[in-house]
Design a protein around this motif. Sequence first.
Motif, PDB file in Angstrom:
ATOM      1  N   LYS A 185       0.983  -1.361  -0.152  1.00 23.27           N
ATOM      2  CA  LYS A 185      -0.104   0.035   0.036  1.00 23.27           C
ATOM      3  C   LYS A 185       1.128   1.293  -0.008  1.00 23.27           C
ATOM      4  O   LYS A 185       0.514   2.041  -0.674  1.00 23.27           O
ATOM      5  N   VAL A 186       1.928   1.063   0.572  1.00 22.74           N
ATOM      6  CA  VAL A 186       2.758   2.369   0.809  1.00 22.74           C
ATOM      7  C   VAL A 186       3.483   2.761  -0.352  1.00 22.74           C
ATOM      8  O   VAL A 186       3.580   3.736  -0.823  1.00 22.74           O
ATOM      9  N   ALA A 194       0.748   4.344  -2.752  1.00 19.08           N
ATOM     10  CA  ALA A 194       0.480   5.375  -2.514  1.00 19.08           C
ATOM     11  C   ALA A 194       1.297   6.526  -2.485  1.00 19.08           C
ATOM     12  O   ALA A 194       1.220   7.718  -2.614  1.00 19.08           O
ATOM     13  N   VAL A 195       2.581   6.144  -1.975  1.00 20.89           N
ATOM     14  CA  VAL A 195       3.433   7.184  -1.394  1.00 20.89           C
ATOM     15  C   VAL A 195       4.352   7.272  -2.663  1.00 20.89           C
ATOM     16  O   VAL A 195       5.002   8.267  -2.824  1.00 20.89           O
ATOM     17  N   ARG A 196       4.934   6.133  -3.062  1.00 21.91           N
ATOM     18  CA  ARG A 196       6.107   6.188  -4.090  1.00 21.91           C
ATOM     19  C   ARG A 196       5.480   6.354  -5.418  1.00 21.91           C
ATOM     20  O   ARG A 196       5.899   6.993  -6.173  1.00 21.91           O
ATOM     21  N   PRO A 221       2.890   7.967  -7.144  1.00 22.43           N
ATOM     22  CA  PRO A 221       2.382   9.307  -7.413  1.00 22.43           C
ATOM     23  C   PRO A 221       3.736  10.058  -7.681  1.00 22.43           C
ATOM     24  O   PRO A 221       3.598  11.196  -8.764  1.00 22.43           O
ATOM     25  N   PHE A 222       4.644   9.699  -7.112  1.00 22.44           N
ATOM     26  CA  PHE A 222       6.062  10.584  -7.342  1.00 22.44           C
ATOM     27  C   PHE A 222       6.887  10.153  -8.660  1.00 22.44           C
ATOM     28  O   PHE A 222       7.755  10.667  -8.726  1.00 22.44           O
ATOM     29  N   HIS A 253       6.568   9.988 -11.732  1.00 24.36           N
ATOM     30  CA  HIS A 253       6.373  10.825 -12.855  1.00 24.36           C
ATOM     31  C   HIS A 253       6.696  12.461 -12.217  1.00 24.36           C
ATOM     32  O   HIS A 253       6.727  13.195 -13.166  1.00 24.36           O
ATOM     33  N   PHE A 254       7.437  12.413 -11.153  1.00 22.20           N
ATOM     34  CA  PHE A 254       7.750  13.803 -10.539  1.00 22.20           C
ATOM     35  C   PHE A 254       8.847  13.991 -11.353  1.00 22.20           C
ATOM     36  O   PHE A 254       9.856  13.748 -11.416  1.00 22.20           O
ATOM     37  N   GLN A 255       8.679  15.461 -12.122  1.00 22.56           N
ATOM     38  CA  GLN A 255       9.708  15.717 -12.883  1.00 22.56           C
ATOM     39  C   GLN A 255      10.126  17.346 -12.398  1.00 22.56           C
ATOM     40  O   GLN A 255       8.890  18.197 -12.218  1.00 22.56           O
ATOM     41  N   LEU A 277      -1.190  15.120  -8.193  1.00 23.81           N
ATOM     42  CA  LEU A 277      -0.005  15.334  -7.560  1.00 23.81           C
ATOM     43  C   LEU A 277      -0.071  16.730  -6.857  1.00 23.81           C
ATOM     44  O   LEU A 277       0.188  16.710  -5.663  1.00 23.81           O
ATOM     45  N   LEU A 288      -1.349   8.344   2.242  1.00 22.19           N
ATOM     46  CA  LEU A 288      -1.875   6.927   2.457  1.00 22.19           C
ATOM     47  C   LEU A 288      -3.426   6.841   2.538  1.00 22.19           C
ATOM     48  O   LEU A 288      -4.196   6.404   2.050  1.00 22.19           O
ATOM     49  N   VAL A 330      -5.638   8.382  -0.428  1.00 16.78           N
ATOM     50  CA  VAL A 330      -5.537   7.384  -1.644  1.00 16.78           C
ATOM     51  C   VAL A 330      -6.585   6.212  -1.212  1.00 16.78           C
ATOM     52  O   VAL A 330      -7.477   5.937  -1.855  1.00 16.78           O
ATOM     53  N   LEU A 360      -2.304   5.591 -11.153  1.00 17.08           N
ATOM     54  CA  LEU A 360      -1.442   6.697 -11.831  1.00 17.08           C
ATOM     55  C   LEU A 360      -0.326   6.255 -12.659  1.00 17.08           C
ATOM     56  O   LEU A 360       0.272   4.950 -12.213  1.00 17.08           O
TER      57      LEU A 360
END
Lengths: 169, 188
Positions: free
Chosen positions: A43-44, A47-49, A51-52, A54-56, B125, B176, B179, B188
């Motif tokens: 889950k972490v 949810a946490v990794r 989304p970022f 595609h962080f540019q 984001l 978390l 989401v 995503l």
Amino acid sequence: MNCKRAKELIITDYIDAEMDLTLKKELKAHLTACVGCREFEEKVLGAVREPFKHFQQVEPPADLWPKIKTAILAEKEKSSKVSLEKLLLRGISDIWFIFRKPAYAFVSIMAAVLIVMSLMKSRVSNENKEIRDCIVTQMEFVSYLGAEELKGLYSEFMDFGTAIEEYFL
Amino acid sequence: MQDISKELILQASGGDLGAFEEIYKLSSGFVYSVVFRVIGSIDLAEDVSQEVFLKIHRNLKNFQFRSGFKTWIYRIAVNCAINTYRKRSKEFRRQGDFDLAIKKVADYGENEQSGIVKEVRKQSLDLLLSKLNPDQRTCIILRELEGLSYKEIAEILKININTVRSRLKRARCLLLSLVQQGVVKNEL
């Protein structure tokens, strides 16, 4: 290692690769045995990794540097004007400093002289007053002595009380 | 951000505008990104980035190489961004009303074109970051965007390494829960 500690490590040090080897081994052993913590790990990461991923970096606009350059040049010009004003002020204060000492000295001397004179004057007048008072007192005493009604008192004072003294005096 | 040589820094601190422009080219990408992500506004990001570089230029001669040059620039950028965010925080809170718009965009099916997907990702984001306070947001940005270690983040923000850990933990717990609540779709 309990589940609370394991979850804390998963959400911070574990996914950020900040763990030392010993602790990492311990956590891995716990994850092997604990289904709940394994699900939490997934889950972490999701949810946490995710989304970022595609962080540019966002590129700045093309006109940002020209604006910065203009501002820098404007500041340089302003600071050179300010330093010119400072130089002029400094020159004026230097000239004043040259003449300042004699002027201050003259004023100081004059002030000292005035103070001394006023002190002396007050002292002289005090002394005169004392002399005057003394003279006045003496005159009063003399006049007091010359008064008729005091003759008797005088003779009383002059009475020594014996026949011989009376004979000779 | 690429490494900036000591010679270049010394030249720029001596008044060489060409050297300073080189420094700008090597660091502007990061500075603008961090400032934009912390503030969340494109218009303000440009003004604040300008302010950051003017501060760097003014204080270059005072830089004594006690910390890394990169760390020093990060610190100036983060402080300017957070200060601006705090001054304008009331305006930014009003921007939270785009939640509904985000949900609509996120409801597009699997057949969306890549441009829309990209836009959804970007807005999701932004939405996620908008839910964090400036301190948490800064830590997440420095960690996820620039890949800095806890120690480097602690040095930039002048906080304890455990404080970095704690802020990241709170920020991630919040993400978390968002989401899980379905505020943001996680495909995503």
